[in-house]
Design an enzyme around this catalytic site. Sequence first.
Site, PDB file in Angstrom:
ATOM      1  N   CYS A 221       4.225  11.321   4.627  1.00 56.93           N
ATOM      2  CA  CYS A 221       3.293  11.497   3.506  1.00 56.93           C
ATOM      3  C   CYS A 221       2.620  10.385   2.920  1.00 56.93           C
ATOM      4  O   CYS A 221       1.647  10.562   1.997  1.00 56.93           O
ATOM      5  CB  CYS A 221       4.287  12.180   2.580  1.00 56.93           C
ATOM      6  SG  CYS A 221       4.770  13.806   3.086  1.00 56.93           S
ATOM      7  N   HIS A 300       7.842  -1.214   3.114  1.00 56.16           N
ATOM      8  CA  HIS A 300       8.552  -0.382   3.969  1.00 56.16           C
ATOM      9  C   HIS A 300      10.029  -0.775   4.062  1.00 56.16           C
ATOM     10  O   HIS A 300      10.323  -1.999   4.136  1.00 56.16           O
ATOM     11  CB  HIS A 300       7.846  -0.841   5.369  1.00 56.16           C
ATOM     12  CG  HIS A 300       8.282   0.095   6.490  1.00 56.16           C
ATOM     13  ND1 HIS A 300       9.290   0.579   6.820  1.00 56.16           N
ATOM     14  CD2 HIS A 300       7.310   1.048   7.294  1.00 56.16           C
ATOM     15  CE1 HIS A 300       9.385   1.626   7.732  1.00 56.16           C
ATOM     16  NE2 HIS A 300       8.036   1.663   8.106  1.00 56.16           N
ATOM     17  N   HIS A 385      -3.803   6.269 -15.713  1.00 53.75           N
ATOM     18  CA  HIS A 385      -3.580   7.616 -14.975  1.00 53.75           C
ATOM     19  C   HIS A 385      -2.665   7.335 -13.742  1.00 53.75           C
ATOM     20  O   HIS A 385      -3.084   6.274 -13.080  1.00 53.75           O
ATOM     21  CB  HIS A 385      -4.773   8.148 -14.427  1.00 53.75           C
ATOM     22  CG  HIS A 385      -6.045   8.286 -15.691  1.00 53.75           C
ATOM     23  ND1 HIS A 385      -5.910   9.148 -16.627  1.00 53.75           N
ATOM     24  CD2 HIS A 385      -7.032   7.491 -15.825  1.00 53.75           C
ATOM     25  CE1 HIS A 385      -6.973   8.902 -17.511  1.00 53.75           C
ATOM     26  NE2 HIS A 385      -7.670   8.139 -17.102  1.00 53.75           N
ATOM     27  N   HIS A 389       2.853  10.933  -5.647  1.00 56.95           N
ATOM     28  CA  HIS A 389       2.695  12.109  -4.610  1.00 56.95           C
ATOM     29  C   HIS A 389       3.918  13.356  -4.975  1.00 56.95           C
ATOM     30  O   HIS A 389       4.816  13.194  -5.476  1.00 56.95           O
ATOM     31  CB  HIS A 389       3.496  11.225  -3.108  1.00 56.95           C
ATOM     32  CG  HIS A 389       3.976  12.215  -2.241  1.00 56.95           C
ATOM     33  ND1 HIS A 389       2.919  13.343  -1.669  1.00 56.95           N
ATOM     34  CD2 HIS A 389       5.301  12.519  -1.487  1.00 56.95           C
ATOM     35  CE1 HIS A 389       3.599  13.986  -0.967  1.00 56.95           C
ATOM     36  NE2 HIS A 389       4.854  13.493  -0.758  1.00 56.95           N
ATOM     37  N   HIS A 418       2.424  22.708  -8.332  1.00 60.92           N
ATOM     38  CA  HIS A 418       2.546  24.075  -8.498  1.00 60.92           C
ATOM     39  C   HIS A 418       1.354  24.729  -8.050  1.00 60.92           C
ATOM     40  O   HIS A 418       1.724  25.787  -7.249  1.00 60.92           O
ATOM     41  CB  HIS A 418       2.716  24.132 -10.157  1.00 60.92           C
ATOM     42  CG  HIS A 418       2.799  25.581 -10.622  1.00 60.92           C
ATOM     43  ND1 HIS A 418       1.634  26.359 -10.769  1.00 60.92           N
ATOM     44  CD2 HIS A 418       3.573  26.324 -11.132  1.00 60.92           C
ATOM     45  CE1 HIS A 418       1.839  27.413 -11.186  1.00 60.92           C
ATOM     46  NE2 HIS A 418       3.177  27.538 -11.303  1.00 60.92           N
ATOM     47  N   ASN A 422       3.276  20.586  -1.670  1.00 63.00           N
ATOM     48  CA  ASN A 422       3.294  19.322  -1.171  1.00 63.00           C
ATOM     49  C   ASN A 422       2.402  19.249   0.173  1.00 63.00           C
ATOM     50  O   ASN A 422       2.482  19.886   0.972  1.00 63.00           O
ATOM     51  CB  ASN A 422       4.647  19.274  -0.734  1.00 63.00           C
ATOM     52  CG  ASN A 422       4.703  17.707  -0.159  1.00 63.00           C
ATOM     53  OD1 ASN A 422       3.793  17.115   0.057  1.00 63.00           O
ATOM     54  ND2 ASN A 422       5.878  16.982  -0.002  1.00 63.00           N
TER      55      ASN A 422
END
Length: 496
Positions: A221, A300, A385, A389, A418, A422
Amino acid sequence: MTSLNIKLLYHYILTNLFNLCLFPLTAFLAGKASHLTKSDLLMFLSHLQDNLITVIVLFTFTIFCLVLYIVTKPKQIYLVDYSCYLPPDHLKVSISSVMDIFYELRKVDPLCEVGCDDSSLEFMRKVLERSGLGDETYVPLGLHQVPPQKTFAAIKDETEQVIKGALENLFENTKVNPREIGILVINSSMFNPTPSLSAMVINTFKLRSNIKSFNLGGMGCSAGVIAIDLAKDLLHVHKNTYALVISTENITITAYAGENRSMNVSNCLFRIGGAAILLSNKPRDKRRSKYKLAHTVRTHTGADDMSYRCVQQEEDEMGKVGVRLSKDITTVAGTAVKKNISTLGPLILPLSEKLLYFVSFIAKKLLKEKIKNYYVPDLKLAINHFCIHAGGRGVLDVLEKNLRLSPIDVEASRSTLHRFGNTSSSSIWYELAYIEAKGRMKKGDKAWQIALGSGFKCNSAVWVALRNVKASANSPWEHCIDRYPVPDTCVENGKS
């Protein structure tokens, strides 16, 4: 004076320290200059003539350094516009219809004829009700059919529809000819056919033959920011061109019909979605672009076994392939974010926060037993802002607490979870679109995209708004933004 006011005053003084010192210095020099006489000026000019060679050398050296800086300075990367795929209404699903889909999927799975019971379905129902997803997310057409289809044709159709839909809207909004694209980067973790997805885009939109095309697979992702980072590096090398970045994921191929609960969680969270982003290094595009790219930072933590295994594709006990989400994912995500911030912080934080962190670091080294934790910088002094994720409600809860964010800071993430679920690597773009649709993005504002993914990785991108940014045409929030944010009770129940 409250502690908050004292901190704000401290922050203001350090942030404007240069200006505060410059004013009295300027006044002092102006006062001295007003008392200079004609003889003083003649003496100064005579001194310059006596040292003409030195003056010429210094002037030449200054010009050389200025030219060298201009030539070697990396070109600005501009985000001209982006488009998030909005699926058609007939692909919408409620929580109950999601349960129906996986009930039907299990019925047609030959491995479920023996050894399967309804306990895993009941587990999925409970997860869905607490997931933060609403009743208007989307799943691919193949899963809507009865029985659900997981054929190669259905899998391919999902990805093609998402990519084409996002690109057609992007090209329509930007009026860019596809043949002007010089760089193409696509990321899709689970579905990487032959010919590649980049080849599919080149064929569909007739891109030019000398395009630099790349396919990123299996990177989870967080691959959307990795794709942006790769495009940035390529734009620093290839002059005067556009880079097209496409972030998507395939839900049909990952649908899991087994009994393993850690694999069933992904069925509850992931939904169809994708985004197409147009970047440019052309100076003339600054006037029409939405943002400029300030920073990208990649972290990572895969060297750690727990981090490496917390999100993994594998077979269950019955030989069914699925994506297993470990219970350690929130802990792993928190650790990865902290490491990412330790690199990003010095790049974006004001001097006042850097100084406080440095003092706390020294104090902890000297007084280990009395001071438990380092000072946590106030990121809201540097970032306006946050686009975190939308991986799941639990991850958002942990990051909101650890980063000391307010509900409005995570509103875009919770609303995206919502409304769209995802959507993997594209979720950070639905969140940025949410902020624009709310009319909150002002000129000079900084937006921080935080992407988390398997491996385990945490990647960041910071964008600076070049103007008051409005939502683009056919924004995914165009017809529903007035209904968000939903009340907390609605999020908890998974209903809108």
